[in-house]
Structures are given as structure tokens and as C-alpha cells.
Design an enzyme around this catalytic site. Structure first.
Site, PDB file in Angstrom:
ATOM      1  N   LYS A 183      13.492   0.733   8.801  1.00  0.00           N
ATOM      2  CA  LYS A 183      14.441   1.841   8.794  1.00  0.00           C
ATOM      3  C   LYS A 183      13.698   3.159   8.552  1.00  0.00           C
ATOM      4  O   LYS A 183      13.119   3.363   7.481  1.00  0.00           O
ATOM      5  CB  LYS A 183      15.461   1.661   7.651  1.00  0.00           C
ATOM      6  CG  LYS A 183      16.531   2.759   7.664  1.00  0.00           C
ATOM      7  CD  LYS A 183      17.207   2.926   6.316  1.00  0.00           C
ATOM      8  CE  LYS A 183      16.570   4.011   5.481  1.00  0.00           C
ATOM      9  NZ  LYS A 183      16.796   5.375   5.987  1.00  0.00           N
ATOM     10  N   GLU A 256       4.931   3.070  -2.201  1.00  0.00           N
ATOM     11  CA  GLU A 256       3.991   4.185  -1.994  1.00  0.00           C
ATOM     12  C   GLU A 256       4.784   5.453  -2.262  1.00  0.00           C
ATOM     13  O   GLU A 256       5.581   5.876  -1.422  1.00  0.00           O
ATOM     14  CB  GLU A 256       3.463   4.184  -0.557  1.00  0.00           C
ATOM     15  CG  GLU A 256       2.571   3.013  -0.217  1.00  0.00           C
ATOM     16  CD  GLU A 256       1.216   3.077  -0.885  1.00  0.00           C
ATOM     17  OE1 GLU A 256       0.837   4.141  -1.403  1.00  0.00           O
ATOM     18  OE2 GLU A 256       0.539   2.040  -0.910  1.00  0.00           O
ATOM     19  N   CYS A 290       1.748  13.094   0.905  1.00  0.00           N
ATOM     20  CA  CYS A 290       1.770  12.548  -0.461  1.00  0.00           C
ATOM     21  C   CYS A 290       0.483  12.879  -1.184  1.00  0.00           C
ATOM     22  O   CYS A 290       0.480  13.198  -2.356  1.00  0.00           O
ATOM     23  CB  CYS A 290       2.016  11.047  -0.419  1.00  0.00           C
ATOM     24  SG  CYS A 290       0.847  10.162   0.630  1.00  0.00           S
ATOM     25  N   GLU A 388       5.921  17.758  -8.033  1.00  0.00           N
ATOM     26  CA  GLU A 388       5.459  17.702  -6.643  1.00  0.00           C
ATOM     27  C   GLU A 388       6.373  18.594  -5.801  1.00  0.00           C
ATOM     28  O   GLU A 388       7.530  18.234  -5.551  1.00  0.00           O
ATOM     29  CB  GLU A 388       5.530  16.260  -6.117  1.00  0.00           C
ATOM     30  CG  GLU A 388       5.079  16.137  -4.683  1.00  0.00           C
ATOM     31  CD  GLU A 388       5.373  14.768  -4.066  1.00  0.00           C
ATOM     32  OE1 GLU A 388       6.439  14.195  -4.316  1.00  0.00           O
ATOM     33  OE2 GLU A 388       4.516  14.298  -3.300  1.00  0.00           O
TER      34      GLU A 388
HETATM   35  P1  NAD Z   1      12.997   9.767  -0.003  1.00  0.00           P
HETATM   36  O1  NAD Z   1      12.653   8.903  -1.161  1.00  0.00           O
HETATM   37  O2  NAD Z   1      14.105  10.727  -0.128  1.00  0.00           O
HETATM   38  O3  NAD Z   1      13.367   8.885   1.286  1.00  0.00           O
HETATM   39  C1  NAD Z   1      12.492   7.903   1.790  1.00  0.00           C
HETATM   40  C2  NAD Z   1      13.304   6.841   2.516  1.00  0.00           C
HETATM   41  O4  NAD Z   1      14.127   6.155   1.580  1.00  0.00           O
HETATM   42  C3  NAD Z   1      14.246   7.367   3.591  1.00  0.00           C
HETATM   43  O5  NAD Z   1      14.211   6.482   4.691  1.00  0.00           O
HETATM   44  C4  NAD Z   1      15.606   7.313   2.902  1.00  0.00           C
HETATM   45  O6  NAD Z   1      16.678   7.196   3.796  1.00  0.00           O
HETATM   46  C5  NAD Z   1      15.461   6.068   2.062  1.00  0.00           C
HETATM   47  N1  NAD Z   1      16.353   5.983   0.901  1.00  0.00           N
HETATM   48  C6  NAD Z   1      16.984   6.978   0.247  1.00  0.00           C
HETATM   49  N2  NAD Z   1      17.694   6.483  -0.803  1.00  0.00           N
HETATM   50  C7  NAD Z   1      17.471   5.146  -0.805  1.00  0.00           C
HETATM   51  C8  NAD Z   1      17.886   4.079  -1.669  1.00  0.00           C
HETATM   52  N3  NAD Z   1      18.666   4.284  -2.719  1.00  0.00           N
HETATM   53  N4  NAD Z   1      17.439   2.840  -1.391  1.00  0.00           N
HETATM   54  C9  NAD Z   1      16.620   2.595  -0.362  1.00  0.00           C
HETATM   55  N5  NAD Z   1      16.189   3.559   0.490  1.00  0.00           N
HETATM   56  C10 NAD Z   1      16.608   4.819   0.257  1.00  0.00           C
HETATM   57  O7  NAD Z   1      11.609  10.456   0.376  1.00  0.00           O
HETATM   58  P2  NAD Z   1      11.365  11.602   1.428  1.00  0.00           P
HETATM   59  O8  NAD Z   1      11.910  12.869   0.861  1.00  0.00           O
HETATM   60  O9  NAD Z   1      11.817  11.124   2.761  1.00  0.00           O
HETATM   61  O10 NAD Z   1       9.765  11.670   1.472  1.00  0.00           O
HETATM   62  C11 NAD Z   1       8.991  12.487   0.680  1.00  0.00           C
HETATM   63  C12 NAD Z   1       8.351  11.718  -0.456  1.00  0.00           C
HETATM   64  O11 NAD Z   1       7.579  10.625   0.060  1.00  0.00           O
HETATM   65  C13 NAD Z   1       7.369  12.549  -1.248  1.00  0.00           C
HETATM   66  O12 NAD Z   1       7.564  12.341  -2.616  1.00  0.00           O
HETATM   67  C14 NAD Z   1       6.008  12.015  -0.818  1.00  0.00           C
HETATM   68  O13 NAD Z   1       4.990  12.246  -1.764  1.00  0.00           O
HETATM   69  C15 NAD Z   1       6.318  10.584  -0.608  1.00  0.00           C
HETATM   70  N6  NAD Z   1       5.314   9.940   0.243  1.00  0.00           N
HETATM   71  C16 NAD Z   1       4.452   9.038  -0.306  1.00  0.00           C
HETATM   72  C17 NAD Z   1       3.453   8.481   0.463  1.00  0.00           C
HETATM   73  C18 NAD Z   1       2.459   7.488  -0.119  1.00  0.00           C
HETATM   74  O14 NAD Z   1       1.785   6.811   0.650  1.00  0.00           O
HETATM   75  N7  NAD Z   1       2.323   7.388  -1.423  1.00  0.00           N
HETATM   76  C19 NAD Z   1       3.337   8.833   1.812  1.00  0.00           C
HETATM   77  C20 NAD Z   1       4.230   9.760   2.334  1.00  0.00           C
HETATM   78  C21 NAD Z   1       5.221  10.308   1.544  1.00  0.00           C
END
Ligand code: NAD
Length: 492
Positions: A183, A256, A290, A388
């Protein structure tokens, strides 16, 4: 989230449609859809099918059925399929790259690069070997550990680099003998749906199912009893929710999560030599990485010179719509993130001593553009440094004593990456070893290698992705103990 707050385009420019989920190797159009916004215009440009809970059930069921035959294939056969998927993805690059730019915002050349990196990761991870390991072989018998697939893996990805984050999850899960329901983020679902469409021509039905939907769909996945593992990339806050709801069925987890990466520049570093690398480690993808540098600690002796170099670079890069020639930095990806960055900038401006050396302007209307912004004169105790921000705003923090800088760098609940910049490599390595992070670099920051495990400590995550260590995270250890032939009873 505010998917429905998208502004609609003029009546003469219809929304791009025709996207569909992939379930059991078939195209499943959405009964309902949601708009996808181009962050360079702030306008909806496409509509995405929205998967209801029943479609998740169908996808899990298809993945579960397909897994019975998939897990019986040899690693070589599964490698062959993943290499074919990589080739098909590459072949689609010309059509996919503009779509990625329109939904994510990044410059077109970066989109092409993302597609290539995604394809390369499918190949590199499926070239690994995952052999049973002999733990003991002596007069008592032979004990081996086998790495067996888990079943159906649920993969959930964010919006910053959708394909680069999805592809390694696919590669690791499938190569290890699992099947998948994937997803993407509702902000950037389209290229991942297209990857699903491409996979229909390549993979056996049900092995990779791609469905798009809201955050709720992610939550349903974490609760679904048919999913054995969740591989999640996203924010710390959501990661905690994922962990809590996955506990109900004791799912395996790879998380991650976010980072607030420090970089420490020592007194002996040459500001002119390192400025450009530091700049791009902070501002690549408009700071939405990230493992971007998010806190830059600079020794007093080189502070002013490095600030000057960074500000000069920030003033010269071209910011704009990623479809325009020459653009190096696109917009912030979505309105919610744009508002966070704008609020943090406004708070920073009001801090005593804070100086905006370059940038600082945000678009008043239209696209979610924020100029690359270099801020001097700040320290801990403000949002820009402590949290962040995930946008193109870099705090440059002065230090006098390296021990103090290391302590401040480590004083964070996050621990994804960190770096040390110095002309003394031995000293750099010694300090890198003291950084409380998953990956510490010397004279470099960011970038992953599929042969090197990557992940965070503390609240930046759980488990590792990539390399054999990552691959093992998509398996269950299965120990088999066999006595020597001459023995009548099992050794203990
Ligand atoms: P987010 O956590 O808002 O969303 C990520 C995904 O989770 C989306 O697909 C979203 O629809 C889904 N989601 C939302 N609520 C959920 C729930 N309750 N249960 C399951 N899934 C749910 O993150 P974002 O804003 O899309 O991305 C940015 C963040 O991702 C930043 O904090 C960044 O640092 C992190 N990130 C980490 C890495 C890594 O490898 N460590 C890589 C890229 C991004």
C-alpha cells in the site's frame, strides 16, 4: 490527512484516470476514488482508486493462495522473476518518470534516477544468497538453521521516495519466498499502482498485490490476521501505531522511521571542499529524506566560512516545478507538510539570535514551494533543532568543544544516521563509532547500498533492511537438529 481538500483543476483539464489496483494478477478499478494533487500547482491532477476493506481481504487471500506455490520455487527462479520485474520497470521509465514528478514533485531527472534505483534494488537484493547455516556439527550431531518465508507480508510506504522504498521491500519479501500486499501513501499512490500493473505481466498472479487507499487501509493491514509481517516506512508517530495494532496478531515488524540526523563538522574540515556534499545531504528531495542532515553542528573555527558557502549554494540552486528544465529542487510534497515547514520557519524567525542566511520565503499560493533555507544562530530548545522538520530548512549550530558536540548530537530520541566531517579520518572514525545511530558516515552523509544493512536505533526504527541481515528479517528461523547416523537417541 487532507486528501479531500485538493483544489480541482479548471473544467477543461480533466483528471488523469484509469489507474487500478492489482489483485491476484488482475486489474481492479476503484468503485470510489480520491484526488491526487500535484505539489507544484496545488491542484488535483489525477484520481486514484480507493480500496475498501473487502478488497484488502481479497488481496490477502490471493497472496496467501499464491504463496503456496511461490515458496516452493527455488531462489534462482524467484531471482529470475525479480530481474524480469526490474527490466519491465526500466522499460517503463520514460512514461513513469513524469508521473512520479507530477505526484511527488521532484525534478524529472531525479524521478528517472528513482526508477533506476528501484530497478537496481530488485536485482541486487535478489542476487544475495540465503543459505541454511550450520550452527554445530560434532559428535552429537548436526544443527542447521534454515530461513523460511513468513507468508504474506504487508508493505506500507510514505510519499518521499515511493518507488525506492517499495522496491526493496518487494525484493526482500518475494525473494525470501513470501508474497505481498503493498500500500503506497495516498499522497503518491500512482507510480506504485503502475508498478503493480507492470508486475501483472511478469509475476505469477497473487504474488504481488498493490492496493491504494487512505491511512485507514494501512491500519486495516496492521490488524489483518492473514498478514504475517508488516514492513513499514514512515513517521515515528505512525510507526508506534503500527506496532501497537500489529501486536494483536503478533506480527513480525520492520519499522523504518524518521530521523533527526546530526552532522558534526570538526575544526580541521575545509568548508569549501565539503559544503556542496553537506548541502545536498540536507536539501536533496527538498529535505524530505529520512536520513537527510537535519542538525548541522559546526566548530567555531569554520562556522562562518561554512555558513557562507551553504548560503551561497542555497541562493544559486533552481527551485521550481520538477517538469521544468534545470530545476534542482521541487516543492514540499503536500499541503500538510508545507504548513509544518512554514510554521517551523515562522517560529524560527522569532527566536532571539536566529539569522536566516539564505532562503526563508515560502510560496503564497499555488505550489508548495519553500526556498532552501540556511539558519544560523540557533541551538537546541526549538522545533527546528529538536524535531524532524522534513523540509528544506537547515539549522547550523555552533560548537566549541567536540565532546559537547557529540553529547548534543546523541541527545535525541531518534537515531537514524549521523556523520563526522574532518581531514583526520582516524579521528572521524573514532567519533563516528560514538554516534548513537544506525549508520554513521565520515565525510559523507546519506545514500544506501543494498549490500549494507540500513535502519535506525531508538525511535528511528526496528530491524534492518537490505543485505542478508535485511533479507533474514523477512524469514522465520527454523532450527533442525539431526543426530549422527550411528546414534540411536537425539543428543541434547
Ligand atoms: P506517515 O507515517 O504519515 O505515512 C506513511 C504510510 O503509513 C502511508 O502509506 C500512510 O497512509 C500509512 N499510515 C498512516 N496511518 C497509518 C496507520 N495507523 N496504520 C498503518 N499505516 C498508516 O509518513 P509520511 O509522512 O508519509 O512519511 C514521512 C516520514 O517517513 C518521515 O518521518 C520520514 O523520516 C520517514 N521515512 C523514513 C525512512 C527510513 O528508511 N527510515 C525512509 C523514508 C521516510
Amino acid at each position: 490527512m487532507s486528501m479531500n481538500s485538493a483544489r480541482l483543476p479548471a473544467a477543461d483539464s480533466p483528471l488523469l484516470g484509469g489507474f487500478s489496483h492489482t489483485v491476484n494478477g488482475e486489474s481492479v478499478p476503484g468503485a470510489s476514488t480520491f484526488p491526487v494533487v500535484n505539489p507544484s500547482t496545488g491542484m488535483a491532477f489525477a484520481e486514484c482508486p480507493d480500496a475498501p476493506a473487502e478488497l484488502l481481504d481479497r488481496a490477502v487471500c490471493a497472496a496467501s493462495t499464491a504463496q503456496r506455490a511461490w515458496k516452493q520455487l527455488s531462489f534462482e527462479r524467484r531471482r529470475g522473476y525479480l530481474h524480469d520485474l526490474a527490466a519491465a520497470l526500466r522499460a517503463a521509465s520514460t512514461a513513469l518518470a513524469p508521473l512520479l514528478t507530477r505526484e511527488q514533485g521532484k525534478p524529472l531527472f531525479r524521478s528517472r534516477d528513482e526508477i533506476e534505483r528501484a530497478a537496481a534494488s530488485l536485482e541486487a537484493l535478489s542476487n544475495l544468497e540465503l543459505q541454511p547455516e550450520v550452527l554445530r556439527d560434532d559428535e552429537n550431531g548436526r544443527t542447521q538453521i534454515h530461513f523460511r518465508p513468513l507468508g504474506v507480508v504487508g508493505a506500507i510506504t510514505p510519499w518521499n521516495v515511493p518507488l525506492v522504498l517499495a522496491a526493496p521491500k518487494i525484493a526482500q519479501a518475494l525473494y525470501a519466498g513470501n508474497t505481498m500486499v503493498l500500500k503506497p501513501s495516498p499522497y503518491t499512490p500512482l507510480t506504485t499502482l503502475e508498478l503493480g500493473r507492470i508486475s501483472r505481466e511478469v509475476l505469477p498472479p497473487g504474488v504481488l498485490n498493490v492496493i491504494a487507499g487512505s491511512d485507514d487501509l494501512g491500519r486495516w493491514m496492521t490488524e489483518h490476521p492473514g498478514i504475517a509481517k508488516i514492513s513499514f516506512t514512515g513517521s515515528v508517530a505512525t510507526g508506534k501505531r503500527v506496532m501497537a495494532s500489529a501486536a494483536g496478531s503478533l506480527k513480525r515488524l520492520t519499522l523504518e522511521l524518521g530521523g533527526n540526523d546530526p552532522a558534526i563538522v570538526l575544526a580541521d574540515a575545509d568548508p569549501r571542499q565539503i559544503a556542496e556534499r553537506i548541502f545536498w545531504a540536507a536539501f536533496y528531495n527538498s529535505g524530505q529524506t529520512c536520513m537527510a542532515i537535519k542538525r548541522l553542528y559546526v566548530h567555531d573555527r569554520v562556522y562562518d566560512a561554512l555558513c557562507e558557502e551553504l548560503a551561497r549554494l542555497a541562493r544559486t540552486v533552481k527551485v521550481g516545478d520538477g517538469m521544468e528544465e534545470g530545476v534542482q529542487i521541487g516543492p514540499v510534497q503536500n499541503r500538510m507538510q508545507f504548513q509544518i515547514v512554514r510554521d517551523v520557519l515562522n517560529e524560527t524567525r522569532a527566536l532571539p539570535g536566529a539569522r536566516i542566511l539564505a532562503g526563508g520565503n515560502v510560496a503564497a499560493d499555488g505550489g508548495y514551494f519553500v526556498e532552501p533555507t540556511v539558519v544560523a544562530g540557533v541551538s537546541e530548545g526549538c522545533r527546528l533543532v529538536d524535531e524532524e522538520t522534513f523540509g528544506p530548512v537547515l539549522p547550523v549550530i555552533r560548537f566549541h568543544d567536540v565532546e559537547d558536540a557529540i553529547a548534543r548530537a546523541n541527545d535525541s530520541r531518534m537515531g537514524l544516521g549521523g556523520s563526522v566531517w574532518t581531514s583526520d579520518l582516524a579521528l572521524g572514525e573514532a567519533i563516528a563509532q560514538r554516534l548513537e545511530v544506525g549508520t554513521a558516515w565520515v565525510n559523507h552523509h546519506s545514500g544506501v547500498d543494498m549490500l549494507i544493512p540500513f535502519g535506525g536505533i531508538k525511535e528511528s526504527g526496528l530491524g534492518r533492511e537490505f543485505a542478508t541481515m535485511g533479507l533474514k528479517g523477512y524469514t522465520e528461523a527454523h532450527v533442525v537438529r539431526v543426530p549422527k547416523l550411528s546414534q540411536r537417541t537425539h543428543a541434547r
